[in-house]
Write a protein that holds these residues in place. Structure first.
Motif, PDB file in Angstrom:
ATOM      1  N   MET A  37       0.832  -1.204   0.000  1.00 24.21           N
ATOM      2  CA  MET A  37       0.000   0.000   0.000  1.00 24.21           C
ATOM      3  C   MET A  37       0.868   1.256   0.000  1.00 24.21           C
ATOM      4  SD  MET A  37      -3.046  -0.620   2.703  1.00 24.21           S
ATOM      5  CE  MET A  37      -3.362  -2.247   3.331  1.00 24.21           C
ATOM      6  N   ASP A  38       0.222   2.367  -0.314  1.00 25.46           N
ATOM      7  CA  ASP A  38       0.824   3.691  -0.208  1.00 25.46           C
ATOM      8  C   ASP A  38       0.101   4.417   0.922  1.00 25.46           C
ATOM      9  OD1 ASP A  38       1.769   6.281  -0.424  1.00 25.46           O
ATOM     10  OD2 ASP A  38       1.007   6.614  -2.451  1.00 25.46           O
ATOM     11  N   PRO A  39       0.825   4.889   1.946  1.00 24.77           N
ATOM     12  CA  PRO A  39       0.133   5.550   3.047  1.00 24.77           C
ATOM     13  C   PRO A  39      -0.524   6.875   2.658  1.00 24.77           C
ATOM     14  CG  PRO A  39       2.507   5.760   3.328  1.00 24.77           C
ATOM     15  CD  PRO A  39       2.272   4.836   2.158  1.00 24.77           C
ATOM     16  N   GLN A  40      -0.218   7.397   1.473  1.00 22.60           N
ATOM     17  CA  GLN A  40      -0.871   8.626   1.019  1.00 22.60           C
ATOM     18  C   GLN A  40      -2.027   8.347   0.055  1.00 22.60           C
ATOM     19  OE1 GLN A  40       2.059  11.396  -0.474  1.00 22.60           O
ATOM     20  NE2 GLN A  40       3.014  11.629   1.533  1.00 22.60           N
ATOM     21  N   CYS A  41      -2.282   7.073  -0.216  1.00 20.38           N
ATOM     22  CA  CYS A  41      -3.344   6.682  -1.140  1.00 20.38           C
ATOM     23  C   CYS A  41      -4.712   7.037  -0.563  1.00 20.38           C
ATOM     24  CB  CYS A  41      -3.263   5.181  -1.404  1.00 20.38           C
ATOM     25  SG  CYS A  41      -4.604   4.511  -2.404  1.00 20.38           S
ATOM     26  N   THR A  42      -5.591   7.486  -1.436  1.00 21.03           N
ATOM     27  CA  THR A  42      -6.965   7.768  -1.015  1.00 21.03           C
ATOM     28  C   THR A  42      -7.976   6.953  -1.829  1.00 21.03           C
ATOM     29  OG1 THR A  42      -7.076   9.639  -2.536  1.00 21.03           O
ATOM     30  CG2 THR A  42      -6.399  10.114  -0.265  1.00 21.03           C
ATOM     31  N   ALA A  43      -7.485   6.027  -2.658  1.00 21.94           N
ATOM     32  CA  ALA A  43      -8.380   5.223  -3.509  1.00 21.94           C
ATOM     33  C   ALA A  43      -8.579   3.839  -2.894  1.00 21.94           C
ATOM     34  CB  ALA A  43      -7.812   5.144  -4.924  1.00 21.94           C
ATOM     35  N   ALA A  82       1.187   7.107  10.099  1.00 26.64           N
ATOM     36  CA  ALA A  82       0.310   7.425  11.233  1.00 26.64           C
ATOM     37  C   ALA A  82      -1.012   8.021  10.753  1.00 26.64           C
ATOM     38  CB  ALA A  82       1.010   8.373  12.195  1.00 26.64           C
ATOM     39  N   THR A  83      -0.951   8.875   9.741  1.00 25.84           N
ATOM     40  CA  THR A  83      -2.176   9.460   9.197  1.00 25.84           C
ATOM     41  C   THR A  83      -3.067   8.378   8.602  1.00 25.84           C
ATOM     42  OG1 THR A  83      -1.078  11.562   8.767  1.00 25.84           O
ATOM     43  CG2 THR A  83      -3.087  11.115   7.517  1.00 25.84           C
ATOM     44  N   PHE A  84      -2.473   7.484   7.808  1.00 26.17           N
ATOM     45  CA  PHE A  84      -3.242   6.404   7.181  1.00 26.17           C
ATOM     46  C   PHE A  84      -3.849   5.491   8.240  1.00 26.17           C
ATOM     47  CE2 PHE A  84      -4.022   2.267   5.403  1.00 26.17           C
ATOM     48  CZ  PHE A  84      -4.476   2.501   4.113  1.00 26.17           C
ATOM     49  N   THR A  85      -3.031   5.050   9.190  1.00 22.39           N
ATOM     50  CA  THR A  85      -3.485   4.038  10.139  1.00 22.39           C
ATOM     51  C   THR A  85      -4.448   4.595  11.189  1.00 22.39           C
ATOM     52  OG1 THR A  85      -1.474   4.287  11.465  1.00 22.39           O
ATOM     53  CG2 THR A  85      -1.511   2.518   9.805  1.00 22.39           C
ATOM     54  N   SER A  86      -4.609   5.904  11.234  1.00 17.27           N
ATOM     55  CA  SER A  86      -5.604   6.479  12.149  1.00 17.27           C
ATOM     56  C   SER A  86      -7.019   6.163  11.669  1.00 17.27           C
ATOM     57  CB  SER A  86      -5.406   7.986  12.294  1.00 17.27           C
ATOM     58  OG  SER A  86      -5.740   8.655  11.091  1.00 17.27           O
ATOM     59  N   HIS A  87      -7.146   5.674  10.435  1.00 15.38           N
ATOM     60  CA  HIS A  87      -8.454   5.374   9.846  1.00 15.38           C
ATOM     61  C   HIS A  87      -8.742   3.876   9.724  1.00 15.38           C
ATOM     62  CE1 HIS A  87      -8.836   9.616   8.951  1.00 15.38           C
ATOM     63  NE2 HIS A  87      -7.645   9.575   8.373  1.00 15.38           N
ATOM     64  N   VAL A  88      -7.863   3.028  10.285  1.00 10.92           N
ATOM     65  CA  VAL A  88      -8.077   1.584  10.226  1.00 10.92           C
ATOM     66  C   VAL A  88      -8.001   0.994  11.634  1.00 10.92           C
ATOM     67  CG1 VAL A  88      -7.213   1.306   7.857  1.00 10.92           C
ATOM     68  CG2 VAL A  88      -5.629   1.074   9.785  1.00 10.92           C
ATOM     69  N   THR A  89      -8.572  -0.185  11.788  1.00 13.17           N
ATOM     70  CA  THR A  89      -8.516  -0.889  13.069  1.00 13.17           C
ATOM     71  C   THR A  89      -7.811  -2.216  12.836  1.00 13.17           C
ATOM     72  OG1 THR A  89     -10.631   0.110  13.648  1.00 13.17           O
ATOM     73  CG2 THR A  89      -9.903  -1.732  14.996  1.00 13.17           C
ATOM     74  N   TRP A  90      -6.510  -2.214  13.090  1.00  8.05           N
ATOM     75  CA  TRP A  90      -5.708  -3.421  12.927  1.00  8.05           C
ATOM     76  C   TRP A  90      -5.281  -3.918  14.296  1.00  8.05           C
ATOM     77  CZ3 TRP A  90      -1.970  -0.986   8.801  1.00  8.05           C
ATOM     78  CH2 TRP A  90      -2.605  -0.941   7.561  1.00  8.05           C
ATOM     79  N   GLN A  91      -5.050  -5.226  14.381  1.00  8.03           N
ATOM     80  CA  GLN A  91      -4.532  -5.809  15.613  1.00  8.03           C
ATOM     81  C   GLN A  91      -3.125  -5.250  15.872  1.00  8.03           C
ATOM     82  OE1 GLN A  91      -6.247  -7.791  17.670  1.00  8.03           O
ATOM     83  NE2 GLN A  91      -8.000  -7.712  16.301  1.00  8.03           N
ATOM     84  N   PRO A  92      -2.754  -5.104  17.135  1.00  2.00           N
ATOM     85  CA  PRO A  92      -1.394  -4.637  17.443  1.00  2.00           C
ATOM     86  C   PRO A  92      -0.345  -5.571  16.844  1.00  2.00           C
ATOM     87  CG  PRO A  92      -2.766  -4.656  19.417  1.00  2.00           C
ATOM     88  CD  PRO A  92      -3.560  -5.343  18.329  1.00  2.00           C
ATOM     89  N   GLY A  93       0.811  -5.024  16.545  1.00  2.00           N
ATOM     90  CA  GLY A  93       1.921  -5.828  16.039  1.00  2.00           C
ATOM     91  C   GLY A  93       2.167  -5.683  14.555  1.00  2.00           C
TER      92      GLY A  93
END
Length: 159
Positions: A37-43, A82-93
Motif C-alpha cells: 500500500m501507499d500511506p498517502q493513497c486515497t483510492a 500514522a495518518t493512514f493508520t488512524s483510519h483503520v482498526t488493525w490488531q497490534p503488532g
C-alpha cells in the motif's frame, strides 16, 4: 501459488515505521500477512486497509497474524503511516515497511507487484499474501478481498 504445493516466501528485510529492521524470516513461527500500500493513497488502499481489519476481527481468539504492509511509494514517512493508520482498526503488532526505491522495488519484483507512479497517485497491484508459520505462502488474494475466505485460510494454516 499451486494448490497443495505452498512455496517458501522470499525473505526480505526493510525498516518499519519506527525504524526497526523487520525481516520475513525473523517472523517464522508466526502467521504473516503481506500486502502492498501507499500511506498517502486515497483510492483502494484505505478500502483494503478496512478489509484487513475485518479479516482480523473475524479470526478466532488466539489467531493473530502479523501484518506487514510494504510501501509502494519510496521515501514515505512515519507521519504518513500514522495518518493512514488512524483510519483503520488493525490488531497490534503490524509493521509498515518503508524504504528507498531500490529497497522497495526488489520486494515488489519478488512478489510480482506492478507499481506505476501517476501524477496524482501510485497505481499498483492490490494483493494480500498469507504466509504460514513455516514461512510458506499458503494463499494470495487480489482486492477486493474475500474476507471470509481469507480468514478461513489463516485459521487453517495455523493448525
Amino acid at each position: 501459488v499451486v494448490a497443495g504445493q505452498p512455496q517458501l516466501a522470499a525473505d526480505f528485510t526493510l525498516p518499519d515505521q519506527g525504524g526497526a529492521a523487520v525481516s520475513l524470516s525473523g517472523l517464522r513461527g508466526h502467521e504473516v500477512l503481506i500486502t502492498f500500500m501507499d500511506p498517502q493513497c486515497t483510492a483502494m488502499c484505505p478500502i483494503v486497509g478496512q478489509e484487513i481489519g475485518a479479516i482480523e476481527a473475524g479470526l478466532p481468539a488466539g489467531v493473530r497474524p502479523i501484518l506487514l504492509v510494504v510501501s509502494v511509494a519510496p521515501n514515505r514517512t512515519a507521519a504518513d503511516v500514522a495518518t493512514f493508520t488512524s483510519h483503520v482498526t488493525w490488531q497490534p503488532g503490524w509493521h509498515w515497511l518503508l524504504g528507498n526505491q531500490a529497497q522497495l522495488q526488489a520486494v515488489w519484483a519478488t512478489y510480482h507487484i506492478a507499481v506505476q507512479p501517476t501524477p496524482t497517485d501510485v497505481a499498483h497491484d492490490e494483493t494480500l499474501y498469507v504466509v504460514d508459520p513455516k514461512g510458506r505462502i499458503s494463499a494470495g488474494y487480489n482486492a477486493p478481498l474475500p474476507i471470509g475466505e481469507v480468514a478461513s485460510t489463516i485459521t487453517h494454516s495455523t493448525r
